[in-house]
Design a protein around this motif. Sequence first.
Motif, PDB file in Angstrom:
ATOM      1  N   MET A  62       0.850  -1.196   0.000  1.00  0.00           N
ATOM      2  CA  MET A  62       0.000   0.000   0.000  1.00  0.00           C
ATOM      3  C   MET A  62       0.886   1.247   0.000  1.00  0.00           C
ATOM      4  O   MET A  62       1.667   1.459   0.905  1.00  0.00           O
ATOM      5  CB  MET A  62      -0.893   0.003   1.250  1.00  0.00           C
ATOM      6  CG  MET A  62      -1.856   1.174   1.302  1.00  0.00           C
ATOM      7  SD  MET A  62      -2.766   1.241   2.869  1.00  0.00           S
ATOM      8  CE  MET A  62      -3.691  -0.274   2.804  1.00  0.00           C
ATOM      9  N   THR A  63       0.749   2.064  -1.047  1.00  0.00           N
ATOM     10  CA  THR A  63       1.577   3.258  -1.144  1.00  0.00           C
ATOM     11  C   THR A  63       0.741   4.535  -1.274  1.00  0.00           C
ATOM     12  O   THR A  63       1.293   5.627  -1.202  1.00  0.00           O
ATOM     13  CB  THR A  63       2.524   3.163  -2.350  1.00  0.00           C
ATOM     14  OG1 THR A  63       1.750   2.952  -3.551  1.00  0.00           O
ATOM     15  CG2 THR A  63       3.509   2.008  -2.180  1.00  0.00           C
ATOM     16  N   ASP A  64      -0.562   4.429  -1.483  1.00  0.00           N
ATOM     17  CA  ASP A  64      -1.412   5.596  -1.608  1.00  0.00           C
ATOM     18  C   ASP A  64      -1.441   6.354  -0.276  1.00  0.00           C
ATOM     19  O   ASP A  64      -1.841   5.784   0.758  1.00  0.00           O
ATOM     20  CB  ASP A  64      -2.823   5.169  -2.002  1.00  0.00           C
ATOM     21  CG  ASP A  64      -3.765   6.356  -2.069  1.00  0.00           C
ATOM     22  OD1 ASP A  64      -3.490   7.280  -2.838  1.00  0.00           O
ATOM     23  OD2 ASP A  64      -4.754   6.357  -1.307  1.00  0.00           O
ATOM     24  N   PRO A  65      -1.025   7.625  -0.250  1.00  0.00           N
ATOM     25  CA  PRO A  65      -0.947   8.356   1.027  1.00  0.00           C
ATOM     26  C   PRO A  65      -2.276   8.418   1.777  1.00  0.00           C
ATOM     27  O   PRO A  65      -2.314   8.277   3.002  1.00  0.00           O
ATOM     28  CB  PRO A  65      -0.473   9.750   0.599  1.00  0.00           C
ATOM     29  CG  PRO A  65       0.257   9.521  -0.683  1.00  0.00           C
ATOM     30  CD  PRO A  65      -0.480   8.414  -1.369  1.00  0.00           C
ATOM     31  N   LEU A  71      -2.964   5.082   3.355  1.00  0.00           N
ATOM     32  CA  LEU A  71      -2.091   4.874   4.511  1.00  0.00           C
ATOM     33  C   LEU A  71      -2.569   5.681   5.715  1.00  0.00           C
ATOM     34  O   LEU A  71      -2.509   5.202   6.852  1.00  0.00           O
ATOM     35  CB  LEU A  71      -0.650   5.248   4.158  1.00  0.00           C
ATOM     36  CG  LEU A  71       0.130   4.224   3.336  1.00  0.00           C
ATOM     37  CD1 LEU A  71       1.475   4.791   2.922  1.00  0.00           C
ATOM     38  CD2 LEU A  71       0.320   2.929   4.115  1.00  0.00           C
ATOM     39  N   GLY A 117       2.860  -2.294   7.591  1.00  0.00           N
ATOM     40  CA  GLY A 117       2.962  -1.686   6.271  1.00  0.00           C
ATOM     41  C   GLY A 117       2.767  -0.191   6.226  1.00  0.00           C
ATOM     42  O   GLY A 117       2.603   0.384   5.149  1.00  0.00           O
ATOM     43  N   ILE A 152       5.079   1.930   6.986  1.00  0.00           N
ATOM     44  CA  ILE A 152       6.340   2.401   6.425  1.00  0.00           C
ATOM     45  C   ILE A 152       7.080   1.202   5.841  1.00  0.00           C
ATOM     46  O   ILE A 152       6.879   0.064   6.281  1.00  0.00           O
ATOM     47  CB  ILE A 152       7.230   3.100   7.474  1.00  0.00           C
ATOM     48  CG1 ILE A 152       7.476   2.183   8.683  1.00  0.00           C
ATOM     49  CG2 ILE A 152       6.615   4.425   7.912  1.00  0.00           C
ATOM     50  CD1 ILE A 152       8.450   2.756   9.700  1.00  0.00           C
ATOM     51  N   PRO A 153       7.956   1.424   4.857  1.00  0.00           N
ATOM     52  CA  PRO A 153       8.724   0.308   4.302  1.00  0.00           C
ATOM     53  C   PRO A 153       9.781  -0.183   5.276  1.00  0.00           C
ATOM     54  O   PRO A 153      10.272   0.569   6.127  1.00  0.00           O
ATOM     55  CB  PRO A 153       9.367   0.912   3.046  1.00  0.00           C
ATOM     56  CG  PRO A 153       9.377   2.386   3.283  1.00  0.00           C
ATOM     57  CD  PRO A 153       8.182   2.691   4.129  1.00  0.00           C
ATOM     58  N   SER A 194      11.718   7.858   9.786  1.00  0.00           N
ATOM     59  CA  SER A 194      10.325   7.431   9.928  1.00  0.00           C
ATOM     60  C   SER A 194       9.493   8.438  10.718  1.00  0.00           C
ATOM     61  O   SER A 194       8.266   8.443  10.601  1.00  0.00           O
ATOM     62  CB  SER A 194      10.256   6.059  10.612  1.00  0.00           C
ATOM     63  OG  SER A 194      10.493   6.147  12.014  1.00  0.00           O
ATOM     64  N   GLN A 243       1.087  10.949   8.692  1.00  0.00           N
ATOM     65  CA  GLN A 243      -0.087  10.092   8.580  1.00  0.00           C
ATOM     66  C   GLN A 243      -1.150  10.410   9.628  1.00  0.00           C
ATOM     67  O   GLN A 243      -2.275   9.905   9.538  1.00  0.00           O
ATOM     68  CB  GLN A 243       0.324   8.620   8.694  1.00  0.00           C
ATOM     69  CG  GLN A 243       1.170   8.133   7.528  1.00  0.00           C
ATOM     70  CD  GLN A 243       1.696   6.723   7.729  1.00  0.00           C
ATOM     71  OE1 GLN A 243       1.430   6.097   8.755  1.00  0.00           O
ATOM     72  NE2 GLN A 243       2.460   6.230   6.772  1.00  0.00           N
TER      73      GLN A 243
END
Length: 239
Positions: free
Chosen positions: A1-4, A7, A164, A166-167, A175, A182
């Motif tokens: 999941m990368t969509d801000p 997230l 998930g 953060i990577p 971070s 978020q």
Amino acid sequence: MTDPAALRDKALEIHRLLCTVYGCPVAYFHSLDPLSELVSSLLSHRTRNAASGAAFKALRRRWPDWESVRDAPAAEVEAAIAGVTWPEQKAPRIQAILRRITERVGSLSLDLLSGMPVPDARAWLEELPGVGPKTSAAVLSFSTLRQAALPVDSHHHRVAVHTGLIPAGLAVGPSHAVLSAQLPEDWDAQQVYDNHEVMMLHGQRCCYHQAPACDRCVLLRLCPTGQVLRPPEEERERA
């Protein structure tokens, strides 16, 4: 999941679920002035809470104020905090920071931070030698300043990686900005503090570094790591 946006929604749901487990609002664990909180945070680096707390109390017993700690022989300060990790590094660093604050402010005080926006106050603190994002956030959040700054410790970071948010390759320092972004901008200091506390507690009590307790994790359905370690019941039955 990368969509801000997704997230941010996920971060809020994780916060909501963890608050049901650990209880929000979370009581502040102490009420130190910001300068004392800075010293306490510096002592706590890579050190168990009991040891860093004992070292902090030893400094307060040995010297009447932080000016006296600043001006004391470094060897005596090192001896007073001998129970922490790397006292030979922390003693001169704490004294150097106390001297630097005195030079910048004209006195040994961090009361000026109360009138600054959080980003400016964090930047001011992080100009001090050895002060990074975790320490600056801790000073603003945990002290009597009670500002909306998000600290991220290793437990908090681990939960964020596993779920998930953060990577895995994002270090604890960077971070801070990602996880802070978020959270809703209108959250007050208590809500931001709650987020850190419940994430940290979950890392300490369930989402362990080794063998996380996924079977009893309230975040399992949201956690890609947990889905790998503990797949849904129907998949286990087919295996």
